[in-house]
Each structure stands twice: as structure tokens, then as C-alpha cells.
Design a protein around this motif. Sequence first.
Motif, mmCIF file in Angstrom:
data_model
loop_
_atom_site.group_PDB
_atom_site.id
_atom_site.type_symbol
_atom_site.label_atom_id
_atom_site.label_comp_id
_atom_site.label_asym_id
_atom_site.label_seq_id
_atom_site.Cartn_x
_atom_site.Cartn_y
_atom_site.Cartn_z
ATOM 1 N N SER A 190 0.832 -1.200 0.000
ATOM 2 C CA SER A 190 0.000 0.000 0.000
ATOM 3 C C SER A 190 0.868 1.252 0.000
ATOM 4 O O SER A 190 0.565 2.225 -0.702
ATOM 5 C CB SER A 190 -0.919 -0.008 1.217
ATOM 6 O OG SER A 190 -1.671 1.167 1.277
ATOM 7 N N ASP A 194 0.957 3.953 -2.933
ATOM 8 C CA ASP A 194 0.718 5.359 -2.607
ATOM 9 C C ASP A 194 1.849 6.236 -3.152
ATOM 10 O O ASP A 194 1.601 7.292 -3.727
ATOM 11 C CB ASP A 194 0.592 5.525 -1.093
ATOM 12 C CG ASP A 194 0.206 6.935 -0.712
ATOM 13 O OD1 ASP A 194 -0.860 7.409 -1.165
ATOM 14 O OD2 ASP A 194 0.981 7.570 0.036
ATOM 15 N N VAL A 254 1.503 6.461 -6.961
ATOM 16 C CA VAL A 254 0.412 7.348 -7.368
ATOM 17 C C VAL A 254 0.804 8.807 -7.149
ATOM 18 O O VAL A 254 0.515 9.670 -7.989
ATOM 19 C CB VAL A 254 -0.894 6.991 -6.621
ATOM 20 C CG1 VAL A 254 -1.965 8.034 -6.864
ATOM 21 C CG2 VAL A 254 -1.391 5.622 -7.059
ATOM 22 N N LEU A 298 -6.627 11.312 -10.218
ATOM 23 C CA LEU A 298 -5.842 10.389 -9.390
ATOM 24 C C LEU A 298 -5.731 10.882 -7.956
ATOM 25 O O LEU A 298 -5.890 10.113 -7.005
ATOM 26 C CB LEU A 298 -4.439 10.214 -9.973
ATOM 27 C CG LEU A 298 -4.272 9.209 -11.089
ATOM 28 C CD1 LEU A 298 -2.835 9.185 -11.570
ATOM 29 C CD2 LEU A 298 -4.704 7.831 -10.642
ATOM 30 N N LYS A 299 -5.448 12.169 -7.813
ATOM 31 C CA LYS A 299 -5.283 12.733 -6.470
ATOM 32 C C LYS A 299 -6.575 12.617 -5.672
ATOM 33 O O LYS A 299 -6.560 12.240 -4.497
ATOM 34 C CB LYS A 299 -4.860 14.196 -6.566
ATOM 35 C CG LYS A 299 -4.454 14.791 -5.252
ATOM 36 C CD LYS A 299 -3.967 16.227 -5.278
ATOM 37 C CE LYS A 299 -3.876 16.877 -6.607
ATOM 38 N NZ LYS A 299 -3.479 18.277 -6.568
ATOM 39 N N LEU A 304 -9.275 10.600 -6.195
ATOM 40 C CA LEU A 304 -9.865 9.271 -6.035
ATOM 41 C C LEU A 304 -8.950 8.268 -5.352
ATOM 42 O O LEU A 304 -9.430 7.325 -4.736
ATOM 43 C CB LEU A 304 -10.300 8.723 -7.398
ATOM 44 C CG LEU A 304 -11.390 9.529 -8.106
ATOM 45 C CD1 LEU A 304 -11.716 8.896 -9.445
ATOM 46 C CD2 LEU A 304 -12.635 9.622 -7.244
ATOM 47 N N VAL A 305 -7.639 8.460 -5.452
ATOM 48 C CA VAL A 305 -6.724 7.468 -4.897
ATOM 49 C C VAL A 305 -6.032 7.975 -3.636
ATOM 50 O O VAL A 305 -5.987 7.277 -2.631
ATOM 51 C CB VAL A 305 -5.675 7.047 -5.962
ATOM 52 C CG1 VAL A 305 -4.688 6.065 -5.385
ATOM 53 C CG2 VAL A 305 -6.364 6.451 -7.179
ATOM 54 N N PRO A 307 -9.429 10.235 -0.970
ATOM 55 C CA PRO A 307 -10.815 10.023 -1.401
ATOM 56 C C PRO A 307 -11.842 10.508 -0.370
ATOM 57 O O PRO A 307 -12.569 9.728 0.222
ATOM 58 C CB PRO A 307 -10.895 8.508 -1.595
ATOM 59 C CG PRO A 307 -9.870 7.957 -0.668
ATOM 60 C CD PRO A 307 -8.795 8.988 -0.558
#
Length: 145
Positions: free
Chosen positions: A8, A12, A15, A78-79, A81-82, A85
Motif C-alpha cells: 500500500s 501510494d 500514485v 488520481l489525487k 480518487l486514490v 478520497p
Amino acid sequence: MTIIEPASAALDGFVRIAVLSLELVGTVTIVTGAGAAIFLFGSRARSLGIQAVYQPVRAVLGRSILLGLEFLVAGDILKSLVINPSLDDLVVLAGLILVRTFLSISLGVEINGHWPWQETAMAARKAAAMRTSQSTQDIDEGYAQ
């Protein structure tokens, strides 16, 4: 510590790098397009005149802004939703997408001179005109023989 936590954290980090990369590419695209438009204007305005160069310069600048906005919106998606959120971020994302859609339609009309949904009708009219022109040419060739 489980196996999921390092994965994770790695995801992270990936992303976050992707978001920064998309935002950088979007910014560079807009700045490069503005520079290209300025160069185009400066190099051709003297020889062709300002009126002749105005539309092409606007088209170059408008297209670069649209493309840059696409990258910036992808980074925001991306920022929002990932990475974060939350409901607030989703509301901000919705607002950004609305602004981007309005800008895209406005710039498209400025560049092309017509609404985006008119392209299909214009293409159909052009195809019909081409068929009519071709059939007229065929008839003319028949008379010539």
C-alpha cells in the motif's frame, strides 16, 4: 506489520509520483504551447501581417491549453480518487471537471468556429456535396464522350 502495508505504501508513492508527473506534463504543455504561439506570432507577423497570423496563433495556443488541461485533470482525478478520497475532494474534482468542460467547449468553438456537436452534420453535408460533385463530374464526362 502485514504484507499489504508495504504494498500500500509503494502504491501510494507511485500514485503520488504519477500525480506530480501528470501535473508537470500539463504545466509544461501549456507553457510550451504559449511559447510556440509567441514564436509563431513573432516569426510570421512581420512577413504575413498580424491579421493573417492571428487565427493560427490562437489555434496553437488554444490546443496547447486544452491538452495541458487534460493532463492536469488526469492528475486531479488520481489525487482525488486514490490519494485523498474524501467527499470534499470529490466536490472539488467535480467543480474542476465542470470548469474544464466549459473551457474545452469554449476553446473548441473559438478554434473551430462551430459547436462540437455540429461536426457530424458538417461532415455529412461535406460528404453529400462530394457525392453531388462526383456525380456531376461523371455526367460531364459522359457528355464529353
